[in-house]
Design a protein around this motif. Structure first.
Motif, PDB file in Angstrom:
ATOM      1  N   VAL A   2       0.840  -1.198   0.000  1.00 37.45           N
ATOM      2  CA  VAL A   2       0.000   0.000   0.000  1.00 37.45           C
ATOM      3  C   VAL A   2       0.881   1.257   0.000  1.00 37.45           C
ATOM      4  CG1 VAL A   2      -1.731   1.313   1.302  1.00 37.45           C
ATOM      5  CG2 VAL A   2      -1.925  -1.183   1.119  1.00 37.45           C
ATOM      6  N   PHE A   3       1.961   1.200   0.782  1.00 36.44           N
ATOM      7  CA  PHE A   3       2.892   2.335   0.858  1.00 36.44           C
ATOM      8  C   PHE A   3       3.406   2.697  -0.535  1.00 36.44           C
ATOM      9  CE2 PHE A   3       7.263   3.912   1.161  1.00 36.44           C
ATOM     10  CZ  PHE A   3       7.149   4.929   2.094  1.00 36.44           C
ATOM     11  N   ASP A   4       3.841   1.672  -1.283  1.00 29.88           N
ATOM     12  CA  ASP A   4       4.367   1.942  -2.632  1.00 29.88           C
ATOM     13  C   ASP A   4       3.298   2.568  -3.526  1.00 29.88           C
ATOM     14  OD1 ASP A   4       6.884   1.130  -2.042  1.00 29.88           O
ATOM     15  OD2 ASP A   4       6.607  -0.928  -2.757  1.00 29.88           O
ATOM     16  N   LYS A   5       2.062   2.102  -3.374  1.00 28.23           N
ATOM     17  CA  LYS A   5       0.968   2.663  -4.179  1.00 28.23           C
ATOM     18  C   LYS A   5       0.669   4.104  -3.751  1.00 28.23           C
ATOM     19  CE  LYS A   5      -1.214  -1.805  -5.134  1.00 28.23           C
ATOM     20  NZ  LYS A   5      -1.229  -1.779  -6.617  1.00 28.23           N
ATOM     21  N   MET A   6       0.816   4.362  -2.466  1.00 32.64           N
ATOM     22  CA  MET A   6       0.604   5.738  -1.986  1.00 32.64           C
ATOM     23  C   MET A   6       1.683   6.663  -2.560  1.00 32.64           C
ATOM     24  SD  MET A   6      -0.383   4.851   1.963  1.00 32.64           S
ATOM     25  CE  MET A   6      -0.826   6.455   2.606  1.00 32.64           C
ATOM     26  N   VAL A   7       2.913   6.151  -2.590  1.00 27.64           N
ATOM     27  CA  VAL A   7       4.005   6.940  -3.165  1.00 27.64           C
ATOM     28  C   VAL A   7       3.710   7.255  -4.631  1.00 27.64           C
ATOM     29  CG1 VAL A   7       6.431   6.863  -3.893  1.00 27.64           C
ATOM     30  CG2 VAL A   7       5.796   6.125  -1.590  1.00 27.64           C
ATOM     31  N   ALA A   8       3.110   6.260  -5.321  1.00 24.42           N
ATOM     32  CA  ALA A   8       2.794   6.445  -6.733  1.00 24.42           C
ATOM     33  C   ALA A   8       1.562   7.321  -6.932  1.00 24.42           C
ATOM     34  CB  ALA A   8       2.594   5.086  -7.400  1.00 24.42           C
ATOM     35  N   GLY A   9       0.969   7.787  -5.815  1.00 19.08           N
ATOM     36  CA  GLY A   9      -0.157   8.710  -5.923  1.00 19.08           C
ATOM     37  C   GLY A   9      -1.483   8.030  -6.213  1.00 19.08           C
ATOM     38  N   GLU A  10      -1.611   6.758  -5.785  1.00 19.64           N
ATOM     39  CA  GLU A  10      -2.847   6.032  -6.112  1.00 19.64           C
ATOM     40  C   GLU A  10      -3.955   6.230  -5.089  1.00 19.64           C
ATOM     41  OE1 GLU A  10      -2.093   1.967  -7.292  1.00 19.64           O
ATOM     42  OE2 GLU A  10      -0.301   2.587  -8.407  1.00 19.64           O
ATOM     43  N   GLY A  11      -3.720   7.058  -4.091  1.00 16.57           N
ATOM     44  CA  GLY A  11      -4.776   7.348  -3.122  1.00 16.57           C
ATOM     45  C   GLY A  11      -4.305   7.203  -1.691  1.00 16.57           C
ATOM     46  N   THR A  12      -5.269   7.304  -0.755  1.00 20.22           N
ATOM     47  CA  THR A  12      -4.919   7.131   0.647  1.00 20.22           C
ATOM     48  C   THR A  12      -4.891   5.636   0.956  1.00 20.22           C
ATOM     49  OG1 THR A  12      -7.194   7.082   1.401  1.00 20.22           O
ATOM     50  CG2 THR A  12      -6.159   9.251   1.217  1.00 20.22           C
ATOM     51  N   ALA A  13      -4.404   5.299   2.144  1.00 29.85           N
ATOM     52  CA  ALA A  13      -4.326   3.898   2.540  1.00 29.85           C
ATOM     53  C   ALA A  13      -5.706   3.247   2.465  1.00 29.85           C
ATOM     54  CB  ALA A  13      -3.751   3.793   3.949  1.00 29.85           C
ATOM     55  N   LYS A  14      -6.706   3.919   3.065  1.00 34.32           N
ATOM     56  CA  LYS A  14      -8.065   3.346   3.096  1.00 34.32           C
ATOM     57  C   LYS A  14      -8.588   3.116   1.678  1.00 34.32           C
ATOM     58  CE  LYS A  14     -10.201   3.935   7.497  1.00 34.32           C
ATOM     59  NZ  LYS A  14      -9.830   5.108   8.324  1.00 34.32           N
ATOM     60  N   GLU A  15      -8.401   4.115   0.824  1.00 38.41           N
ATOM     61  CA  GLU A  15      -8.906   4.000  -0.560  1.00 38.41           C
ATOM     62  C   GLU A  15      -8.270   2.814  -1.276  1.00 38.41           C
ATOM     63  OE1 GLU A  15      -9.500   8.833  -1.114  1.00 38.41           O
ATOM     64  OE2 GLU A  15      -7.847   7.815  -2.155  1.00 38.41           O
ATOM     65  N   ILE A  16      -6.954   2.704  -1.132  1.00 40.50           N
ATOM     66  CA  ILE A  16      -6.244   1.638  -1.854  1.00 40.50           C
ATOM     67  C   ILE A  16      -6.652   0.265  -1.321  1.00 40.50           C
ATOM     68  CG2 ILE A  16      -3.965   0.619  -2.277  1.00 40.50           C
ATOM     69  CD1 ILE A  16      -2.901   3.588  -2.176  1.00 40.50           C
ATOM     70  N   ILE A  17      -6.744   0.167  -0.025  1.00 37.95           N
ATOM     71  CA  ILE A  17      -7.090  -1.116   0.593  1.00 37.95           C
ATOM     72  C   ILE A  17      -8.497  -1.551   0.184  1.00 37.95           C
ATOM     73  CG2 ILE A  17      -7.644  -2.190   2.816  1.00 37.95           C
ATOM     74  CD1 ILE A  17      -5.161  -0.595   3.898  1.00 37.95           C
ATOM     75  N   GLU A  18      -9.428  -0.582   0.157  1.00 40.03           N
ATOM     76  CA  GLU A  18     -10.791  -0.925  -0.240  1.00 40.03           C
ATOM     77  C   GLU A  18     -10.861  -1.308  -1.705  1.00 40.03           C
ATOM     78  OE1 GLU A  18     -13.842   2.034   0.789  1.00 40.03           O
ATOM     79  OE2 GLU A  18     -13.193   1.627   2.867  1.00 40.03           O
ATOM     80  N   ARG A  19     -10.255  -0.456  -2.537  1.00 41.45           N
ATOM     81  CA  ARG A  19     -10.316  -0.669  -3.976  1.00 41.45           C
ATOM     82  C   ARG A  19      -9.725  -2.024  -4.358  1.00 41.45           C
ATOM     83  NH1 ARG A  19      -7.861   3.985  -5.816  1.00 41.45           N
ATOM     84  NH2 ARG A  19      -5.862   2.926  -6.010  1.00 41.45           N
ATOM     85  N   GLU A  20      -8.612  -2.365  -3.737  1.00 38.78           N
ATOM     86  CA  GLU A  20      -7.909  -3.590  -4.146  1.00 38.78           C
ATOM     87  C   GLU A  20      -8.200  -4.764  -3.225  1.00 38.78           C
ATOM     88  OE1 GLU A  20      -4.201  -3.007  -5.778  1.00 38.78           O
ATOM     89  OE2 GLU A  20      -4.802  -1.048  -6.577  1.00 38.78           O
ATOM     90  N   GLN A  21      -9.181  -4.550  -2.365  1.00 42.73           N
ATOM     91  CA  GLN A  21      -9.605  -5.607  -1.427  1.00 42.73           C
ATOM     92  C   GLN A  21      -8.408  -6.235  -0.728  1.00 42.73           C
ATOM     93  OE1 GLN A  21     -11.978  -8.138  -3.964  1.00 42.73           O
ATOM     94  NE2 GLN A  21     -13.743  -6.801  -3.703  1.00 42.73           N
ATOM     95  N   LEU A  22      -7.676  -5.410  -0.050  1.00 43.43           N
ATOM     96  CA  LEU A  22      -6.448  -5.876   0.593  1.00 43.43           C
ATOM     97  C   LEU A  22      -6.613  -6.158   2.081  1.00 43.43           C
ATOM     98  CD1 LEU A  22      -3.939  -3.510  -1.204  1.00 43.43           C
ATOM     99  CD2 LEU A  22      -4.199  -5.966  -1.542  1.00 43.43           C
TER     100      LEU A  22
END
Ligand code: ADP
Ligand code: ZN
Ligand code: MG
Length: 475
Positions: free
Chosen positions: A390-410
């Motif tokens: 998730v950290f790497d995705k946040m660095v890449a500007g893909e959203g906040t932790a919550k958004e990324i985790i929800e979107r990618e069902q992590l």
């Protein structure tokens, strides 16, 4: 016979003012040669210097940070000598009547606490810069001429080249903390000449010193001094004598060579600068500087160990830059876990900063968002592996932790029966591993854990998976 080194440093710190010491030309790096000049810094006859009080303020801060005694009254002198980079024939500096004297800097090196005394701190002007062209022509750039410097001279209290380097690094860090100078050695903002002599261990008397010039980096300071230390011991062992001289460190040939032999003390015919009044600190100036002094890096390092329980090596990394130290304290408070904050900063955050060649201000994840991610990790809502993804995705500007985790069902697999399904699958899919395990090679269980982690895309709690596997395999 065993010898020890005796080292003292003469340091020049370039003060970070907006304008030069005695005129209003900009104090800036990298401008076209001879564009930041005026009659004062060119040294034209009759031009009158006006003291920049901002340089005095920065000098005061530096003196206070080094525990020095600051004088309410100090004076500028003319140090007379002629050199192509000083065509007016004298440098304005301080002489008797320094800005400050009797300071000290205490540090820890290889577990030993050491204090180096600072003899004096003087404000002075920089000379011009000369360039020697191949055809023998000398070119002069007066942009540097008149830039404010703080000359800082230590007593001969250092005892090894690595100690000298450590001291200089801490001095640099301290000056950066208080905003007095960027101390970028590549830009000449921090320069050190090193004086070194050797003496038999146990002897109280000093040997004859040699002055080393051209030490343009911390590495050069340590390597030049090491070379000179060994050279002097060699001379003495062969029955020779050390002569007092100035030597140059040649980084490429990796040796020092004699530049000039010091016969007598120079006679600079110092006299009080007639165009400047005695510097009398205005009321309140010293008190204001005292109030503006932040917590210094060495004190902060100790506090990070005692207050947060950081490991000494991690504490050292956290205090390297003031902005990082501030960031660490902020993040630790937000997530309520200082070692988690320090671990992430010293690894992933710094890795990204390095890759992006930026400082903490340019770090792409807002501190709120990073804190949110680390809080989820701390609560066990996500695994360490997922947090890193998730950290790497946040660095890449893909959203906040919550958004990324929800979107990618992590979100992790919290359902035990679902987890058990994967565990059973791992066992039935790897009969040869299971057999090895049962024959006593228990370490192969890692393969089965890895299987489950892969199947769940890292969403399982590896510790729980291992427990479930053990239960099943023992049954
Ligand atoms: P000088 O008269 O050559 O200017 P100073 O006594 O002012 O010498 O010292 C200049 C620098 O040399 C200081 O940093 C001081 O700590 C250092 N120094 C003085 N004596 C020695 C010595 N015997 N060995 C090593 N360093 C020394
Ligand atoms: Zn000028
Ligand atoms: Mg001297």
């Amino acid at each position: 016979m065993k010898y020890e080194a005796v080292i003292g440093l003469e340091i020049h710190i370039q003060l970070r003012t907006r304008t030069k010491l005695f005129c209003s030309c900009p104090n800036e790096y990298g401008a076209e040669p001879n564009t930041n000049v005026c009659p004062v810094c060119l040294g034209l006859p009759g031009a009158l210097p006006v003291l920049n009080m901002e340089a005095v303020r920065l000098g005061l801060l530096a003196a206070l940070a080094l525990n020095a005694k600051v004088y309410k009254r100090s004076q500028f002198y003319r140090k007379n000598y002629f050199y192509p980079d000083l065509p007016k024939g004298y440098q304005i500096t301080q002489y008797v009547g320094s800005l400050a004297t009797d300071g000290s800097l205490t540090f820890e090196h290889h577990g030993v606490v050491r204090t180096v005394r600072i003899e004096r701190m003087n404000i002075e002007e920089e000379a011009a810069k000369s360039y020697h062209a191949e055809d023998g022509t000398v070119l002069l750039d007066f942009n540097r001429s008149g830039i404010p410097l703080l000359e800082t001279v230590t007593r001969p209290d250092l005892r090894s080249p690595s100690e000298a380097r450590h001291f200089l690094e801490l001095l640099r860090r301290t000056m950066r903390y208080i905003g007095v100078s960027s101390c970028d050695m590549e830009k000449g903002e921090l320069r050190a000449d090193a004086n070194i002599s050797v003496r038999p261990v146990g002897s109280e008397e000093f040997g004859t010193k040699v002055e080393l010039k051209n030490l343009n980096s911390f590495k050069a300071v340590e390597e030049g001094l090491t070379y000179e230390y060994n050279r002097q011991i060699e001379v003495l062992k062969n029955g020779g004598k050390i002569i007092q001289e100035t030597r140059l460190w040649d980084e490429h040939l990796r040796e020092t060579r004699s530049m000039r032999v010091k016969e007598e003390a120079h006679d600079y015919r110092y006299f009080p600068e007639p165009d400047l009044m005695v510097l009398e600190l205005p009321d309140g100036m010293l008190e204001e500087a005292e109030a503006a002094l932040p917590e210094l890096p060495e004190a902060r390092r100790k506090r990070f160990i005692s207050e947060y329980g950081l490991r000494p090596d991690i504490a050292e990394v956290m205090v390297q830059e003031r902005d990082i130290a501030d960031y660490f304290e902020d993040l630790a408070a937000r997530i309520g876990d200082s070692s988690l904050a320090a671990n992430w900063i010293s690894t992933d955050v710094m890795r990204v900063m390095n890759e992006m060649k930026t400082d903490i201000h340019g770090f792409p994840i807002p501190i709120d968002d990073l804190a949110e991610l680390l809080k989820m990790l701390k609560k066990g809502l996500i695994t360490h592996n997922i947090a890193r993804t998730v950290f790497d995705k946040m660095v890449a500007g893909e959203g906040t932790a919550k958004e990324i985790i929800e979107r990618e069902q992590l979100l992790p697999l919290s359902d035990e029966s679902e987890l058990l399904g994967f565990v059973e699958e791992a066992i039935s899919a790897n009969p040869e591993i299971v057999e090895k395990y049962r024959k006593g090679k228990v370490s192969v269980i890692g393969v089965l854990v890895g299987y489950v982690m892969k199947k769940t895309r890292g969403k399982a709690n590896a510790k729980r998976v291992k427990e479930l596997l053990e239960e099943k395999l023992k049954a």
